[in-house]
Design an enzyme around this catalytic site. Structure first.
Site, PDB file in Angstrom:
ATOM      1  N   VAL A  14       1.129  -1.609  -0.915  1.00 38.53           N
ATOM      2  CA  VAL A  14       0.155  -0.136   0.134  1.00 38.53           C
ATOM      3  C   VAL A  14       0.636   1.421   0.069  1.00 38.53           C
ATOM      4  O   VAL A  14       0.772   2.494  -1.289  1.00 38.53           O
ATOM      5  CB  VAL A  14      -1.122  -0.013   1.021  1.00 38.53           C
ATOM      6  CG1 VAL A  14      -1.683   0.908   1.798  1.00 38.53           C
ATOM      7  CG2 VAL A  14      -2.063  -1.125   0.866  1.00 38.53           C
ATOM      8  N   ASN A 218     -14.661  -5.084   2.759  1.00 42.74           N
ATOM      9  CA  ASN A 218     -13.839  -6.042   2.876  1.00 42.74           C
ATOM     10  C   ASN A 218     -15.096  -6.956   3.515  1.00 42.74           C
ATOM     11  O   ASN A 218     -14.806  -8.539   2.781  1.00 42.74           O
ATOM     12  CB  ASN A 218     -12.745  -6.358   3.763  1.00 42.74           C
ATOM     13  CG  ASN A 218     -11.196  -5.577   3.189  1.00 42.74           C
ATOM     14  OD1 ASN A 218     -11.573  -5.483   1.800  1.00 42.74           O
ATOM     15  ND2 ASN A 218     -10.180  -5.060   3.189  1.00 42.74           N
ATOM     16  N   CYS A 270      -5.765  -9.584   3.084  1.00 38.19           N
ATOM     17  CA  CYS A 270      -6.872  -8.965   3.735  1.00 38.19           C
ATOM     18  C   CYS A 270      -8.097  -9.517   4.439  1.00 38.19           C
ATOM     19  O   CYS A 270      -8.642  -8.987   5.236  1.00 38.19           O
ATOM     20  CB  CYS A 270      -6.820  -7.895   3.236  1.00 38.19           C
ATOM     21  SG  CYS A 270      -6.046  -6.268   2.330  1.00 38.19           S
TER      22      CYS A 270
HETATM   23  P1  NAD Z   1       3.633  -4.637   4.097  1.00 35.85           P
HETATM   24  O1  NAD Z   1       3.447  -6.021   5.038  1.00 35.85           O
HETATM   25  O2  NAD Z   1       3.222  -5.006   2.493  1.00 35.85           O
HETATM   26  O3  NAD Z   1       4.187  -3.431   4.235  1.00 35.85           O
HETATM   27  C1  NAD Z   1       4.311  -2.974   5.683  1.00 35.85           C
HETATM   28  C2  NAD Z   1       5.399  -1.988   5.718  1.00 35.85           C
HETATM   29  O4  NAD Z   1       5.437  -1.380   6.370  1.00 35.85           O
HETATM   30  C3  NAD Z   1       6.551  -3.205   5.001  1.00 35.85           C
HETATM   31  O5  NAD Z   1       7.564  -2.307   4.581  1.00 35.85           O
HETATM   32  C4  NAD Z   1       7.637  -3.007   6.923  1.00 35.85           C
HETATM   33  O6  NAD Z   1       8.685  -2.894   6.336  1.00 35.85           O
HETATM   34  C5  NAD Z   1       7.177  -1.399   7.244  1.00 35.85           C
HETATM   35  N1  NAD Z   1       6.907  -1.400   9.091  1.00 35.85           N
HETATM   36  C6  NAD Z   1       6.045  -1.791  10.007  1.00 35.85           C
HETATM   37  N2  NAD Z   1       6.287  -1.029  10.708  1.00 35.85           N
HETATM   38  C7  NAD Z   1       7.221  -0.149  11.210  1.00 35.85           C
HETATM   39  C8  NAD Z   1       8.202   1.880  11.298  1.00 35.85           C
HETATM   40  N3  NAD Z   1       7.761   1.837  12.772  1.00 35.85           N
HETATM   41  N4  NAD Z   1       8.514   2.334  10.594  1.00 35.85           N
HETATM   42  C9  NAD Z   1       8.585   1.963   9.291  1.00 35.85           C
HETATM   43  N5  NAD Z   1       8.215   1.165   8.561  1.00 35.85           N
HETATM   44  C10 NAD Z   1       7.588   0.496   8.961  1.00 35.85           C
HETATM   45  O7  NAD Z   1       1.582  -4.194   4.233  1.00 35.85           O
HETATM   46  P2  NAD Z   1       0.701  -3.523   3.352  1.00 35.85           P
HETATM   47  O8  NAD Z   1       0.100  -5.141   2.490  1.00 35.85           O
HETATM   48  O9  NAD Z   1       1.125  -2.682   2.546  1.00 35.85           O
HETATM   49  O10 NAD Z   1      -1.131  -3.010   4.366  1.00 35.85           O
HETATM   50  C11 NAD Z   1      -0.288  -2.275   4.692  1.00 35.85           C
HETATM   51  C12 NAD Z   1      -1.651  -1.309   5.573  1.00 35.85           C
HETATM   52  O11 NAD Z   1      -2.880  -1.663   4.193  1.00 35.85           O
HETATM   53  C13 NAD Z   1      -2.735  -2.615   6.497  1.00 35.85           C
HETATM   54  O12 NAD Z   1      -2.819  -2.290   7.153  1.00 35.85           O
HETATM   55  C14 NAD Z   1      -3.499  -3.665   5.621  1.00 35.85           C
HETATM   56  O13 NAD Z   1      -4.190  -4.282   6.083  1.00 35.85           O
HETATM   57  C15 NAD Z   1      -3.673  -2.356   4.791  1.00 35.85           C
HETATM   58  N6  NAD Z   1      -4.264  -2.665   3.126  1.00 35.85           N
HETATM   59  C16 NAD Z   1      -3.538  -3.944   2.322  1.00 35.85           C
HETATM   60  C17 NAD Z   1      -4.041  -4.114   0.887  1.00 35.85           C
HETATM   61  C18 NAD Z   1      -3.673  -4.625   0.554  1.00 35.85           C
HETATM   62  O14 NAD Z   1      -3.828  -5.440  -0.818  1.00 35.85           O
HETATM   63  N7  NAD Z   1      -1.877  -5.421   0.394  1.00 35.85           N
HETATM   64  C19 NAD Z   1      -4.793  -2.850   0.420  1.00 35.85           C
HETATM   65  C20 NAD Z   1      -5.833  -2.298   1.446  1.00 35.85           C
HETATM   66  C21 NAD Z   1      -5.798  -2.233   2.885  1.00 35.85           C
END
Ligand code: NAD
Length: 448
Positions: A14, A218, A270
């Site tokens: 995201v 969702n 998700c």
């Molecule tokens: P992800 O795990 O791919 O990425 C999260 C990133 O955050 C990781 O790279 C991690 O290293 C970083 N991170 C964690 N703690 C940190 C900190 N303290 N400082 C800096 N960086 C930090 O997750 P994602 O799939 O991108 O999802 C992120 C959010 O968005 C979640 O809440 C998810 O539910 C939501 N979301 C995801 C999707 C999807 O399709 N993947 C769609 C809509 C919403």
């Protein structure tokens, strides 16, 4: 400031997509992540995830100087007018969303900002999280003696789909923005205006509603899937064809055609986690989400269904047989295997003593990382089928849709003289029973 400087904290699916798309619209974006390896590889032009169209867009904006990467929140936040928190919110042991990363970032923001900033939650977070973030930022500011520094909160849930993330972000069905001040509303409108020029699809709400919308969306989609899986299983019992049923109900405008496909269970990062989280939020408020508990239960059972069909075909034992698994990712166009049905099937097959040969166009490394060498990694679907007694189609990649069945069959282990022809378990209903029968297979679909 006339120009928009934005910091994105968390450079995962995201965060990276959001940051890149903002940069592509001309904004100055710094993507921050505390995973040094990830930031290093992004700086070298290596994109850590598979997402169609993302790599060239990252490269273009990086080279244009609008997109930069950093491990330092301070650096990213220094000039930012808006900070998007896009870190992961995995499920806790009890199913509720683990907010520790979100709140850690909030604390760091409070330790860093020096003037008015808009703090935006982009991660999927339960109702009330923006309040918690606000309190955390305020606490850190107070500790620095910066009580006068003003900031606003906004909740901006993300609806992109993995596999179509860029397209979804660039032309969203809607953008939901929860705010509690006009100033925040103005900034968010400005950021999203470039994406909404063709049609104004910005929905401004209060913060709790924005947070709730993401979970409700969702949960509704997961409900449609489990509902159709239930209908498909019943179709199997009564001799109806779920593909006809699907078309018959989908043509009703009140129902619509999307998300009516039965399958071997929803997975991904998700749906499973968000359904759990909304159930947990309700429980904390003394309310029981009965529909969603059933949605989860149906989905868990569905992930085992192909295995049960296989066991029935082989008379109750899979000991020593070889199974080709076509597709590993939880859906096509991604290498994401989180909560993927393939993992459940691999586990089932291995514990029943079967040999497993897998192939996926992009998720092979991901599978190696999770499963190790307990399965054989094949070069393509034909290689996966070599010496196999059965085929399981798990992910509906386009390149799996029209195999040369004669080539598949030629490589397979021939069924014994008194055995049925080799079975194909079609976990996504993409094959035709008649065609497979003519090609010399036993066909098992879902509800047809
Ligand atoms: P992800 O795990 O791919 O990425 C999260 C990133 O955050 C990781 O790279 C991690 O290293 C970083 N991170 C964690 N703690 C940190 C900190 N303290 N400082 C800096 N960086 C930090 O997750 P994602 O799939 O991108 O999802 C992120 C959010 O968005 C979640 O809440 C998810 O539910 C939501 N979301 C995801 C999707 C999807 O399709 N993947 C769609 C809509 C919403």
């Amino acid at each position: 400031a006339l120009h928009m400087n934005i910091a994105i904290i968390g450079t995962g699916y995201v965060g990276l997509v959001t940051g890149t798309c903002f940069a592509d619209m001309g904004m100055n974006v710094t993507c921050v992540d505390n995973n040094t390896a990830k930031i290093d590889s992004l700086k070298e032009g290596v994109i850590p995830i598979y997402e169609p169209g993302l790599a060239p867009l990252v490269q273009k904006n990086y080279e244009a100087g609008r997109l930069s990467f950093s491990t330092s929140l301070q650096e990213g936040v220094a000039k930012a007018e808006a900070i998007f928190i896009a870190v992961n919110t995995p499920p806790d042991e009890d199913g509720s969303a683990d907010l520790s990363h979100v709140l850690a970032v909030a604390r760091e923001i409070g330790e860093t900002i020096t003037g008015y900033t808009l703090v935006v939650t982009k991660s999927t977070v339960p109702v009330g999280t923006a309040e918690l973030v606000k309190a955390e930022v305020r606490k850190s500011l107070d500790a620095r003696g910066l009580q006068h520094v003003d900031f606003d909160m906004a909740a901006n849930p993300e609806f992109l789909k993995e596999g179509a993330a860029i397209k979804d972000f660039m032309s969203p069905d809607r953008v939901v923005v929860g705010v509690e001040s006009d100033r925040a509303s103005r900034i968010m409108k400005r950021i999203y205006r470039p994406f909404l020029i063709a049609s104004d699809r910005l929905l401004v709400t209060d913060i709790p509603s924005a947070e709730m919308i993401k979970y409700a969306a969702n949960a509704m989609l997961a409900t449609r899937i489990s509902f159709m899986n239930d209908i498909a299983n019943l179709c199997d019992l009564v001799g109806a064809n779920v593909e006809m049923v699907r078309k018959g109900i989908g043509s009703d405008a009140r129902i619509g055609t999307k998300f009516l496909y039965p399958g071997c269970g929803y997975g991904g990062s998700c749906f499973p986690k968000d359904v759990k989280a909304i159930i947990s939020t309700a429980r904390q408020h003394g309310y029981d989400m009965r529909v969603l508990r059933a949605v989860e239960e149906v989905n868990e059972a569905q992930k085992h269904l192909l295995f049960h069909k296989l066991m029935a075909h082989f008379g109750g034992s899979a000991q020593g047989i070889t199974v080709a698994l076509w597709g590993l990712a939880f859906k096509p166009e991604t290498d994401d295997m989180r909560q993927a049905p393939a993992l459940v099937l691999i586990e089932n097959l291995l514990s029943a003593g079967a040999n497993v040969r897998v192939y996926d166009p992009v998720a092979m490394n991901e599978c190696r990382r999770i499963v190790g060498d307990k399965v054989h990694y094949a070069d393509n679907i034909y290689d996966a089928a070599k010496g196999a007694d059965a085929i399981m189609l798990v992910t509906e990649w386009k390149e799996f849709r029209m195999p040369s069945w004669s080539a598949v069959l030629a490589g397979m282990h021939p069924a014994g003289p008194d055995m049925a022809p080799p079975p194909v378990f079609d976990g996504r209903n993409i094959y035709d029973r008649t065609e497979l029968g003519a090609a010399g297979f036993s066909y098992y679909g879902l509800g047809k």
